[in-house]
Design an enzyme around this catalytic site. Sequence first.
Site, PDB file in Angstrom:
ATOM      1  N   ARG A   1       0.832  -1.218   0.000  1.00  0.00           N
ATOM      2  CA  ARG A   1       0.000   0.000   0.000  1.00  0.00           C
ATOM      3  C   ARG A   1       0.863   1.263   0.000  1.00  0.00           C
ATOM      4  O   ARG A   1       0.506   2.256  -0.639  1.00  0.00           O
ATOM      5  CB  ARG A   1      -0.944  -0.011   1.201  1.00  0.00           C
ATOM      6  CG  ARG A   1      -2.085  -0.971   0.954  1.00  0.00           C
ATOM      7  CD  ARG A   1      -3.111  -0.967   2.045  1.00  0.00           C
ATOM      8  NE  ARG A   1      -4.351  -1.525   1.534  1.00  0.00           N
ATOM      9  CZ  ARG A   1      -5.269  -2.128   2.282  1.00  0.00           C
ATOM     10  NH1 ARG A   1      -5.107  -2.228   3.581  1.00  0.00           N
ATOM     11  NH2 ARG A   1      -6.356  -2.607   1.741  1.00  0.00           N
TER      12      ARG A   1
ATOM     13  N   GLY B   1     -11.019  -9.248  -2.398  1.00  0.00           N
ATOM     14  CA  GLY B   1     -10.803 -10.375  -1.487  1.00  0.00           C
ATOM     15  C   GLY B   1      -9.643 -11.265  -1.873  1.00  0.00           C
ATOM     16  O   GLY B   1      -8.503 -10.822  -2.011  1.00  0.00           O
TER      17      GLY B   1
ATOM     18  N   GLY C   1     -13.033  -3.989  -0.527  1.00  0.00           N
ATOM     19  CA  GLY C   1     -14.435  -3.564  -0.420  1.00  0.00           C
ATOM     20  C   GLY C   1     -14.847  -2.551  -1.479  1.00  0.00           C
ATOM     21  O   GLY C   1     -15.938  -2.654  -2.053  1.00  0.00           O
TER      22      GLY C   1
ATOM     23  N   LYS D   1     -19.465 -18.112  -1.678  1.00  0.00           N
ATOM     24  CA  LYS D   1     -20.918 -18.061  -1.514  1.00  0.00           C
ATOM     25  C   LYS D   1     -21.615 -17.090  -2.449  1.00  0.00           C
ATOM     26  O   LYS D   1     -21.106 -16.004  -2.734  1.00  0.00           O
ATOM     27  CB  LYS D   1     -21.236 -17.626  -0.085  1.00  0.00           C
ATOM     28  CG  LYS D   1     -20.921 -18.702   0.939  1.00  0.00           C
ATOM     29  CD  LYS D   1     -21.266 -18.204   2.310  1.00  0.00           C
ATOM     30  CE  LYS D   1     -21.233 -19.335   3.317  1.00  0.00           C
ATOM     31  NZ  LYS D   1     -21.564 -18.841   4.651  1.00  0.00           N
TER      32      LYS D   1
HETATM   33  P1  AMP Z   1     -14.630 -15.306  -1.719  1.00  0.00           P
HETATM   34  O1  AMP Z   1     -14.001 -14.633  -0.532  1.00  0.00           O
HETATM   35  O2  AMP Z   1     -16.124 -15.285  -1.704  1.00  0.00           O
HETATM   36  O3  AMP Z   1     -14.046 -14.845  -3.029  1.00  0.00           O
HETATM   37  O4  AMP Z   1     -14.300 -16.855  -1.564  1.00  0.00           O
HETATM   38  C1  AMP Z   1     -13.001 -17.356  -1.647  1.00  0.00           C
HETATM   39  C2  AMP Z   1     -12.978 -18.698  -1.001  1.00  0.00           C
HETATM   40  O5  AMP Z   1     -13.834 -19.583  -1.672  1.00  0.00           O
HETATM   41  C3  AMP Z   1     -11.616 -19.348  -1.036  1.00  0.00           C
HETATM   42  O6  AMP Z   1     -11.154 -19.449   0.281  1.00  0.00           O
HETATM   43  C4  AMP Z   1     -11.856 -20.713  -1.646  1.00  0.00           C
HETATM   44  O7  AMP Z   1     -11.187 -21.747  -0.983  1.00  0.00           O
HETATM   45  C5  AMP Z   1     -13.337 -20.881  -1.483  1.00  0.00           C
HETATM   46  N1  AMP Z   1     -13.884 -21.816  -2.472  1.00  0.00           N
HETATM   47  C6  AMP Z   1     -13.793 -21.744  -3.795  1.00  0.00           C
HETATM   48  N2  AMP Z   1     -14.372 -22.810  -4.367  1.00  0.00           N
HETATM   49  C7  AMP Z   1     -14.839 -23.597  -3.379  1.00  0.00           C
HETATM   50  C8  AMP Z   1     -15.536 -24.849  -3.337  1.00  0.00           C
HETATM   51  N3  AMP Z   1     -15.865 -25.486  -4.457  1.00  0.00           N
HETATM   52  N4  AMP Z   1     -15.866 -25.350  -2.130  1.00  0.00           N
HETATM   53  C9  AMP Z   1     -15.522 -24.691  -1.003  1.00  0.00           C
HETATM   54  N5  AMP Z   1     -14.873 -23.514  -0.974  1.00  0.00           N
HETATM   55  C10 AMP Z   1     -14.533 -22.965  -2.151  1.00  0.00           C
END
Ligand code: AMP
Length: 397
Positions: free
Chosen positions: A37, A355, A378, A198
């Site tokens: 940063r 993220g 964010g 999610k």
């Molecule tokens: P996000 O912060 O929503 O971008 O999610 C990232 C996280 O999603 C990472 O830590 C990945 O390990 C997890 N992830 C990606 N694909 C899968 C999956 N098929 N099952 C469980 N976790 C997952």
Amino acid sequence: MAFKTLDDLTDIAGKRALVRVDLNVPMDGDKVTDTTRIERVLPTIRELSEKGAKVILLAHFGRPKGERVASMSLAPVAPAVAKLLGKPVAFANDCIGQDAEDAVEAMANGDVVLLENTRYHKGEEKNDPDFAKALAANGDIYVNDAFSAAHRAHGSTEGIAKLLPAYAGRTMQAELEALGSALGEPVRPVLAVVGGAKVSSKIDLLENLVSKVDMLVIGGGMANTFLAAKGIDVGKSLCEHDLADTANRIMAAADAANCEIVLPDDAVVAREFKAGADNETVALDAIPSDGMILDVGAASIATVTSRIDAAKTLVWNGPLGAFEIAPFDKATVAAAKHAANNTRAGKLNSVAGGGDTVAALNHADAAESFSYVSTAGGAFLEWLEGKELPGVKALEA
Ligand code: AMP
């Protein structure tokens, strides 16, 4: 959007430039452990200093919630900035009032001073006009170089921009130009790749993207929710079954907007969420009831790379699988490398962020080759959601 940049600044020698930067760096005691940063804001500081401005840095650190919390002082960050900048950076004990005034008073042209954590004052997060006025009292112009804080309407990001002539710093400018080239007036076709854990954390983002892009690849854990909504049995996979209606609504909106939704064609399944777990690649109608989808398989990788080849612009957020645990990083790495190659070949404008995306692209050795990787977190996600960012809006000329 139109905004003024440092190119619009003439005759700035001797002027007091209040520069909002992001110095919310990770620390171990008094030591900065990651200087990314700081490095990002050096070009703006250098340019202003070399032109003879008095450069007064405004920044927040942590969440002291309006109190003087000693562990959230910016004092130890000043020497880290000085070291990378290659010139002294003075420090003032407060961002407003006598301490700030005295520090600014003592500056010669080209000097740099860092003012204490803006969030030591309640007026910062409340965007209190009196606080913004007290900040503005120490400057002739305002420069915002902290895109990562631009989704907050705070005194040092929004309030102050209305009180002084306001400009985007070089990093803010680069970010806004990259984002504009990806979703503002992009060269089509535009592909979005969205993965991650999610759907629930990315509903607004998906809804905005289907109205803007030509193709949307959905991967990662969130793809399972879409597959389940289509009647596929995803076994023990991470899946938000209660969001089936949401997934169907997003797919219908994509249809209506002529956006092609690309879901996985196959799945890599394991029985345990751990590195090196036994796994197999299966068709979508053969996911074992005790299996967990942890990545997409070879057929899906081929589909994703074909869409990357078809695109001229790519926006990427989120991994296609559980990339932190090998071998379930395979699809994320393959797709990232493919996008990096196409970018290097001049065929693709690729913008990524949010993220875990930066970590995933670094893991794939692809980040350097992307056209732009945002570390803003964010703010980047809110931009992907189509929201107006108050700190950016306030810079509009
Ligand atoms: P996000 O912060 O929503 O971008 O999610 C990232 C996280 O999603 C990472 O830590 C990945 O390990 C997890 N992830 C990606 N694909 C899968 C999956 N098929 N099952 C469980 N976790 C997952």
